[in-house]
Scaffold this motif. Structure first.
Motif, PDB file in Angstrom:
ATOM      1  N   HIS A 149      11.552   4.946  -4.219  1.00 58.60           N
ATOM      2  CA  HIS A 149      11.087   3.862  -5.102  1.00 58.60           C
ATOM      3  C   HIS A 149      12.143   2.752  -5.029  1.00 58.60           C
ATOM      4  O   HIS A 149      12.758   2.387  -6.047  1.00 58.60           O
ATOM      5  CB  HIS A 149      10.915   4.362  -6.539  1.00 58.60           C
ATOM      6  CG  HIS A 149       9.860   5.422  -6.671  1.00 58.60           C
ATOM      7  ND1 HIS A 149      10.125   6.768  -6.565  1.00 58.60           N
ATOM      8  CD2 HIS A 149       8.525   5.336  -6.876  1.00 58.60           C
ATOM      9  CE1 HIS A 149       8.997   7.467  -6.699  1.00 58.60           C
ATOM     10  NE2 HIS A 149       8.015   6.613  -6.890  1.00 58.60           N
ATOM     11  N   PRO A 150      12.361   2.197  -3.821  1.00 59.28           N
ATOM     12  CA  PRO A 150      13.583   1.397  -3.605  1.00 59.28           C
ATOM     13  C   PRO A 150      13.671   0.135  -4.456  1.00 59.28           C
ATOM     14  O   PRO A 150      14.768  -0.222  -4.913  1.00 59.28           O
ATOM     15  CB  PRO A 150      13.495   1.009  -2.118  1.00 59.28           C
ATOM     16  CG  PRO A 150      12.452   1.885  -1.511  1.00 59.28           C
ATOM     17  CD  PRO A 150      11.550   2.338  -2.606  1.00 59.28           C
ATOM     18  N   ILE A 151      12.552  -0.519  -4.695  1.00 58.17           N
ATOM     19  CA  ILE A 151      12.640  -1.786  -5.436  1.00 58.17           C
ATOM     20  C   ILE A 151      12.927  -1.520  -6.917  1.00 58.17           C
ATOM     21  O   ILE A 151      13.677  -2.278  -7.560  1.00 58.17           O
ATOM     22  CB  ILE A 151      11.347  -2.603  -5.236  1.00 58.17           C
ATOM     23  CG1 ILE A 151      11.225  -3.007  -3.753  1.00 58.17           C
ATOM     24  CG2 ILE A 151      11.304  -3.823  -6.135  1.00 58.17           C
ATOM     25  CD1 ILE A 151      12.417  -3.780  -3.200  1.00 58.17           C
ATOM     26  N   LEU A 152      12.389  -0.457  -7.429  1.00 57.73           N
ATOM     27  CA  LEU A 152      12.709  -0.101  -8.815  1.00 57.73           C
ATOM     28  C   LEU A 152      14.187   0.299  -8.911  1.00 57.73           C
ATOM     29  O   LEU A 152      14.869  -0.029  -9.890  1.00 57.73           O
ATOM     30  CB  LEU A 152      11.808   1.059  -9.253  1.00 57.73           C
ATOM     31  CG  LEU A 152      11.614   1.203 -10.752  1.00 57.73           C
ATOM     32  CD1 LEU A 152      11.067  -0.064 -11.374  1.00 57.73           C
ATOM     33  CD2 LEU A 152      10.704   2.379 -11.055  1.00 57.73           C
ATOM     34  N   PRO A 163       0.801  -1.242   0.000  1.00 61.01           N
ATOM     35  CA  PRO A 163       0.000   0.000   0.000  1.00 61.01           C
ATOM     36  C   PRO A 163       0.822   1.275   0.000  1.00 61.01           C
ATOM     37  O   PRO A 163       0.275   2.348   0.251  1.00 61.01           O
ATOM     38  CB  PRO A 163      -0.756  -0.113   1.326  1.00 61.01           C
ATOM     39  CG  PRO A 163       0.228  -0.768   2.240  1.00 61.01           C
ATOM     40  CD  PRO A 163       1.009  -1.732   1.375  1.00 61.01           C
ATOM     41  N   TYR A 164       2.116   1.185  -0.208  1.00 57.35           N
ATOM     42  CA  TYR A 164       2.912   2.414  -0.125  1.00 57.35           C
ATOM     43  C   TYR A 164       3.195   2.990  -1.510  1.00 57.35           C
ATOM     44  O   TYR A 164       2.302   3.505  -2.132  1.00 57.35           O
ATOM     45  CB  TYR A 164       4.189   2.162   0.679  1.00 57.35           C
ATOM     46  CG  TYR A 164       3.923   1.760   2.132  1.00 57.35           C
ATOM     47  CD1 TYR A 164       3.119   2.542   2.956  1.00 57.35           C
ATOM     48  CD2 TYR A 164       4.466   0.605   2.664  1.00 57.35           C
ATOM     49  CE1 TYR A 164       2.871   2.187   4.270  1.00 57.35           C
ATOM     50  CE2 TYR A 164       4.235   0.240   3.987  1.00 57.35           C
ATOM     51  CZ  TYR A 164       3.436   1.034   4.785  1.00 57.35           C
ATOM     52  OH  TYR A 164       3.196   0.683   6.080  1.00 57.35           O
ATOM     53  N   CYS A 165       4.399   2.901  -2.012  1.00 57.56           N
ATOM     54  CA  CYS A 165       4.748   3.758  -3.149  1.00 57.56           C
ATOM     55  C   CYS A 165       4.239   3.211  -4.485  1.00 57.56           C
ATOM     56  O   CYS A 165       3.712   2.113  -4.581  1.00 57.56           O
ATOM     57  CB  CYS A 165       6.256   3.990  -3.200  1.00 57.56           C
ATOM     58  SG  CYS A 165       7.196   2.667  -3.965  1.00 57.56           S
ATOM     59  N   GLY A 166       4.440   4.027  -5.527  1.00 64.57           N
ATOM     60  CA  GLY A 166       3.923   3.709  -6.851  1.00 64.57           C
ATOM     61  C   GLY A 166       4.636   2.584  -7.577  1.00 64.57           C
ATOM     62  O   GLY A 166       4.246   2.230  -8.690  1.00 64.57           O
ATOM     63  N   VAL A 167       5.680   1.987  -6.974  1.00 68.06           N
ATOM     64  CA  VAL A 167       6.300   0.818  -7.619  1.00 68.06           C
ATOM     65  C   VAL A 167       5.264  -0.309  -7.714  1.00 68.06           C
ATOM     66  O   VAL A 167       5.189  -1.018  -8.706  1.00 68.06           O
ATOM     67  CB  VAL A 167       7.556   0.346  -6.850  1.00 68.06           C
ATOM     68  CG1 VAL A 167       8.158  -0.902  -7.514  1.00 68.06           C
ATOM     69  CG2 VAL A 167       8.600   1.453  -6.814  1.00 68.06           C
ATOM     70  N   GLY A 168       4.436  -0.444  -6.667  1.00 66.60           N
ATOM     71  CA  GLY A 168       3.339  -1.410  -6.719  1.00 66.60           C
ATOM     72  C   GLY A 168       3.790  -2.850  -6.570  1.00 66.60           C
ATOM     73  O   GLY A 168       3.403  -3.732  -7.353  1.00 66.60           O
ATOM     74  N   CYS A 169       4.582  -3.134  -5.540  1.00 67.22           N
ATOM     75  CA  CYS A 169       5.144  -4.480  -5.379  1.00 67.22           C
ATOM     76  C   CYS A 169       4.089  -5.501  -4.947  1.00 67.22           C
ATOM     77  O   CYS A 169       3.233  -5.214  -4.102  1.00 67.22           O
ATOM     78  CB  CYS A 169       6.256  -4.449  -4.327  1.00 67.22           C
ATOM     79  SG  CYS A 169       7.660  -3.441  -4.811  1.00 67.22           S
ATOM     80  N   GLY A 170       4.224  -6.701  -5.473  1.00 60.87           N
ATOM     81  CA  GLY A 170       3.360  -7.805  -5.061  1.00 60.87           C
ATOM     82  C   GLY A 170       3.803  -8.347  -3.709  1.00 60.87           C
ATOM     83  O   GLY A 170       4.997  -8.472  -3.427  1.00 60.87           O
ATOM     84  N   LEU A 205      11.093  -6.906  -1.451  1.00 57.35           N
ATOM     85  CA  LEU A 205      10.358  -5.846  -0.759  1.00 57.35           C
ATOM     86  C   LEU A 205      11.380  -4.916  -0.114  1.00 57.35           C
ATOM     87  O   LEU A 205      12.443  -5.371   0.318  1.00 57.35           O
ATOM     88  CB  LEU A 205       9.440  -6.408   0.330  1.00 57.35           C
ATOM     89  CG  LEU A 205       8.232  -7.230  -0.109  1.00 57.35           C
ATOM     90  CD1 LEU A 205       7.492  -7.768   1.114  1.00 57.35           C
ATOM     91  CD2 LEU A 205       7.278  -6.424  -0.986  1.00 57.35           C
ATOM     92  N   CYS A 206      11.033  -3.651   0.006  1.00 56.98           N
ATOM     93  CA  CYS A 206      11.924  -2.717   0.708  1.00 56.98           C
ATOM     94  C   CYS A 206      11.610  -2.739   2.198  1.00 56.98           C
ATOM     95  O   CYS A 206      10.769  -3.518   2.663  1.00 56.98           O
ATOM     96  CB  CYS A 206      11.775  -1.307   0.127  1.00 56.98           C
ATOM     97  SG  CYS A 206      10.249  -0.484   0.608  1.00 56.98           S
ATOM     98  N   SER A 207      12.262  -1.861   2.956  1.00 58.64           N
ATOM     99  CA  SER A 207      12.071  -1.853   4.414  1.00 58.64           C
ATOM    100  C   SER A 207      10.605  -1.622   4.771  1.00 58.64           C
ATOM    101  O   SER A 207      10.069  -2.293   5.664  1.00 58.64           O
ATOM    102  CB  SER A 207      12.951  -0.770   5.046  1.00 58.64           C
ATOM    103  OG  SER A 207      12.718   0.483   4.420  1.00 58.64           O
ATOM    104  N   LYS A 208       9.937  -0.710   4.087  1.00 51.81           N
ATOM    105  CA  LYS A 208       8.533  -0.417   4.429  1.00 51.81           C
ATOM    106  C   LYS A 208       7.637  -1.608   4.121  1.00 51.81           C
ATOM    107  O   LYS A 208       6.808  -2.014   4.939  1.00 51.81           O
ATOM    108  CB  LYS A 208       8.028   0.814   3.661  1.00 51.81           C
ATOM    109  CG  LYS A 208       8.701   2.109   4.044  1.00 51.81           C
ATOM    110  CD  LYS A 208       8.055   3.309   3.386  1.00 51.81           C
ATOM    111  CE  LYS A 208       8.357   3.446   1.924  1.00 51.81           C
ATOM    112  NZ  LYS A 208       9.736   3.810   1.593  1.00 51.81           N
ATOM    113  N   GLY A 209       7.801  -2.169   2.923  1.00 50.62           N
ATOM    114  CA  GLY A 209       6.962  -3.308   2.539  1.00 50.62           C
ATOM    115  C   GLY A 209       7.176  -4.501   3.447  1.00 50.62           C
ATOM    116  O   GLY A 209       6.223  -5.166   3.876  1.00 50.62           O
ATOM    117  N   SER A 210       8.425  -4.773   3.789  1.00 47.38           N
ATOM    118  CA  SER A 210       8.688  -5.968   4.594  1.00 47.38           C
ATOM    119  C   SER A 210       8.234  -5.791   6.041  1.00 47.38           C
ATOM    120  O   SER A 210       8.063  -6.772   6.762  1.00 47.38           O
ATOM    121  CB  SER A 210      10.165  -6.354   4.535  1.00 47.38           C
ATOM    122  OG  SER A 210      10.943  -5.285   4.978  1.00 47.38           O
TER     123      SER A 210
HETATM  124 FE1  SF4 Z   1       6.123  -1.112  -1.152  1.00 44.69          FE
HETATM  125 FE2  SF4 Z   1       8.738  -0.703  -1.061  1.00 44.69          FE
HETATM  126 FE3  SF4 Z   1       7.653  -1.882  -3.162  1.00 44.69          FE
HETATM  127 FE4  SF4 Z   1       7.253   0.705  -2.757  1.00 44.69          FE
HETATM  128  S1  SF4 Z   1       9.214  -0.289  -3.207  1.00 44.69           S
HETATM  129  S2  SF4 Z   1       5.689  -0.781  -3.327  1.00 44.69           S
HETATM  130  S3  SF4 Z   1       7.145   0.786  -0.525  1.00 44.69           S
HETATM  131  S4  SF4 Z   1       7.726  -2.683  -1.084  1.00 44.69           S
END
Ligand code: SF4
Length: 709
Positions: free
Chosen positions: A181-184, A14-21, A47-52
């Motif tokens: 946009h850490p994963i991108l 639910p965070y940034c526009g990368v839109g990770c699964g 996943l980045c720190s926020k997603g994980s």
């Molecule tokens: Fe979520 Fe991080 Fe992926 Fe953005 S880069 S969608 S914050 S896990």
């Protein structure tokens, strides 16, 4: 009794526009373990720190669980949904009857699902008769929308993430992608390791992203268009334009090139204006001229500006002039900040759009009216976010519904926004937390919304990929989906048939059908192939990039590979930027330029990320970055307290000395509010100045004073 372990659910961050699964494994006790989805094409399991840390943010301790209404005694008390829906219908209906439809407004969020956005837009523009429906995405990427529309005739992101894998040169401008946009960014790093992709980073501030660059250009605030005008002129002077492409597919180069030469007559002039050395400029221009596979990614440093739309077009101009668009490894690429900023654009969640990327033209007004069977279709654009809140302050808007956003922290001159909210005749807020700064603005009604992990629907990421957010937790208390609450109000106003949806799938099918309605290919946004999905197919829908013109069409797509644009003559437009200048210059009273932005481990106003101690440990207190020599002059020490003051407000934050900061410039993050810190709401300082085309506020260049405490 041991909790029952439930199946793993595929959903989207639910965070940034990368839109990770995301793979969520609920533990049966209200929690879940979180992992990256290896099959999702946005992140391939990372996943980045926020997603994980999402699993650490699922508790109900801070949640709003029941509708609450303000009683005659001024206190909030629990209410039931039926009464709550009735009071919204009555307040909005009566306001429209007395003051007209433009006396009501809805303010939305890039956090909402597409289905919520669609429902709100339909209610406002089709049935209340006002286009006063805007979104916090106005603060995020409205300049990209406007730039796309001026150049392409449509709000179309041409490229895909895979272009980063295939580029030989990536230019990042106004983007701290390594943090935001850490994963991108990791994907780009992997591509660089594989093929030696060159990376140029353009930013007034040297960030973690700039540290990774082959070439870092510390451009002066507000001078991006000069840098790109210089590039266009350089390409022309060095025989690096693609004249066959220009002649076949574009219009307006002569004027734009003349404008570029006037703005950037020679390298020395560009160096003077931008603060970048002549040698570095020549190196950048040469890199761009000699690498056909070039992608230019840009984000809030470009968009959040009083000249944001011109900056976007200055970037697009150099890609059109070299024919580098719509082909593998080439193109301008807008990195959206929010998880569903793109979905909001698709349904017309911006006050100056209609729906399904349609505009306020007679033909498209009529088309949407017929599709919705709408009795009161709004026939002109509504007020964009900042103007909307000015109309509230002036008493012209009297009833407002806010969904999933915290404007009392996030809008420019946030303190004044609070007074505006408190002056409303009727304020309803849909939220999933029980307290925040906006909820302290004396709303008349508060509605409990479902949160991530509970709600069900779709989001669209920066590369036009629609992914499912799926519920893996039961709805807590009496929380309900936002689209459901909107539909109930629509029905209570007498529009049963138009708002008879039973599920998010119903809303999505209607949204897809509208995109296909009388669409002969002349509109970019087309989900024809998804309009007939049954519930089971919607439930298992895999991430898919639009357009989806036929069922089963799952290929990844670039736009404009054929040189066909969505303008009347199908040619792209060069646009000549206005002279580059800051809307407000520094002065003796306010000698610093304040830049605002995000940090790596927090999201917006911290209502979710603030729940994770791990995320809070990264940068735990509000701060301002200042160059050490400026700090010395002012007697400011690293870790000491600093008072920041602008013409509009003040804040007190901790000093962080950084050589990445230009002299005379400051950077402060936007996340803290009264709910999380005392007197650290940075948007109190930001002026209410907007881009004349996009309406996006200037959040990157506010003149301020700094003083050691
Ligand atoms: Fe979520 Fe991080 Fe992926 Fe953005 S880069 S969608 S914050 S896990």
């Amino acid at each position: 009794v041991a909790p029952t372990v439930q199946p793993v659910m595929r959903t989207t961050c639910p965070y940034c526009g990368v839109g990770c699964g995301v793979l969520a494994s609920p533990d049966g006790a209200g929690g879940a373990s979180i992992a990256g989805d290896p099959d999702h094409p946005a992140n391939f399991g990372r996943l980045c720190s926020k997603g994980s840390a999402l699993g650490e943010t699922l508790g109900l301790e801070t949640r709003l669980l029941h509708p609450m209404a303000r009683g005659r005694d001024g206190r909030m008390a629990r209410a039931d949904w039926d009464t709550a829906i009735g009071s919204i219908a009555q307040a909005f209906g009566k306001t429209i009857e007395t003051h007209g439809p433009d006396a009501v407004a809805i303010y939305l969020s890039g956090q909402l699902l597409t289905e919520d956005y669609y429902a709100a837009n339909k209610l406002a523009k089709g049935f209340l008769g006002t286009a006063n429906v805007d979104t916090n995405s106005r603060l995020c990427m409205a300049s990209s929308v406007a730039g796309h529309r001026r150049a392409f005739g449509s709000d179309t992101v041409p490229g895909v993430y895979a272009d980063l894998d295939e580029a030989d040169l990536v230019v990042l401008i106004g983007s701290n992608a390594a943090w935001c946009h850490p994963i991108l960014f990791r994907r780009l790093e992997a591509a660089r390791a594989m093929r030696g992709t060159k990376l140029v980073v353009i930013d007034p501030r040297r960030t973690a992203t700039g540290d990774e660059a082959d070439l870092f250009l510390p451009v002066n605030p507000g001078k991006d268009t000069v840098l790109f005008a210089g590039l266009l002129a350089w390409l022309a002077d060095h025989d690096a334009l693609d004249h066959a492409y220009i002649d076949a597919h574009t219009t307006g180069l002569a004027d734009t090139l003349a404008g570029a030469r006037a703005m950037a007559p020679d390298i020395a002039a560009v160096a003077r204006e931008t603060g970048v050395s002549a040698a570095d400029l020549v190196q950048f221009y040469t890199l761009f001229a000699t690498h056909e596979r070039a992608v230019t990614c840009y984000s809030q440093g470009v968009n959040q500006s009083a000249q944001g739309t011109d900056k976007v077009n200055a970037i697009i101009n150099v890609h059109l002039a070299t024919g580098r668009i719509g082909r593998p490894g080439m193109g301008p690429f807008s990195l959206t900040g929010q998880p569903n900023a793109m979905g909001g654009r698709e349904v017309g969640g911006l006050a100056n759009q209609l729906a399904a990327h349609m505009n306020f033209t007679p033909v498209e007004i009529d088309r949407v009216r017929r599709f919705w069977q709408a009795p009161r279709l709004a026939e002109r654009e509504g007020l964009k976010a900042v103007a909307m809140f000015e109309a509230i302050a002036a008493g012209r808007i009297k009833a407002l519904w806010i969904m999933g956003t915290n404007p009392a922290v996030s809008l420019p001159r946030a303190g004044a926004m609070r007074e505006a909210l408190e002056s409303l005749d009727f304020l309803v807020v849909s939220e999933n937390v029980a307290s925040n700064d906006t909820l302290s603005c004396r709303p008349h009604l508060v509605l409990p919304a479902l949160a991530w992990g509970e709600k069900d629907g779709t989001v669209t990421n920066s590369e036009r990929r629609i992914s499912r957010q799926r519920a893996f937790l039961p709805p807590p208390g009496e929380a309900r989906p936002d689209w459901w609450a909107i539909a109930q109000v629509g029905r209570r106003l007498g529009f049963d048939e138009a708002f008879a949806w039973r599920s998010a799938a119903d809303v999505f099918r209607e949204h897809a059908a509208l995109s296909a309605f009388e669409n002969d290919g002349s509109r970019d946004f087309d989900l024809s192939g998804l309009a007939m999905l049954d519930d089971a197919a919607f439930n298992i829908m895999a991430p898919v990039q639009w357009p989806v013109r036929s069922a089963g069409d799952s290929a990844d797509k670039r736009f404009f590979a054929d040189g066909h644009f969505f303008t009347p003559d199908h040619r792209a437009r060069f646009v000549t930027p206005k002279p580059a200048r800051l809307a407000r210059e520094t002065s003796t009273d306010f000698p610093f330029i304040l830049n605002t932005g995000r940090i790596r481990d927090q999201w917006h106003t911290m209502t979710r990320t603030g729940l994770s101690p791990r995320l809070g440990a990264h940068l735990p207190v509000p701060f301002v970055e200042i160059h050490p020599s400026d700090a010395t002059k002012l007697g400011i020490e690293h870790g000491g307290l600093v008072s920041l003051r602008s013409a509009h407000g003040s804040a007190v934050v901790e000093a962080r000395l950084s050589v990445g900061q230009k002299r005379g410039a400051l950077f402060a993050p936007i996340h803290w509010s009264d709910a999380t810190s005392s007197n650290a709401r940075i948007n109190d300082l930001v002026a209410r100045i907007t881009d004349p085309v996009s309406g996006q506020p200037e959040s990157k260049a506010t003149p301020v004073a700094a003083m050691a405490l």
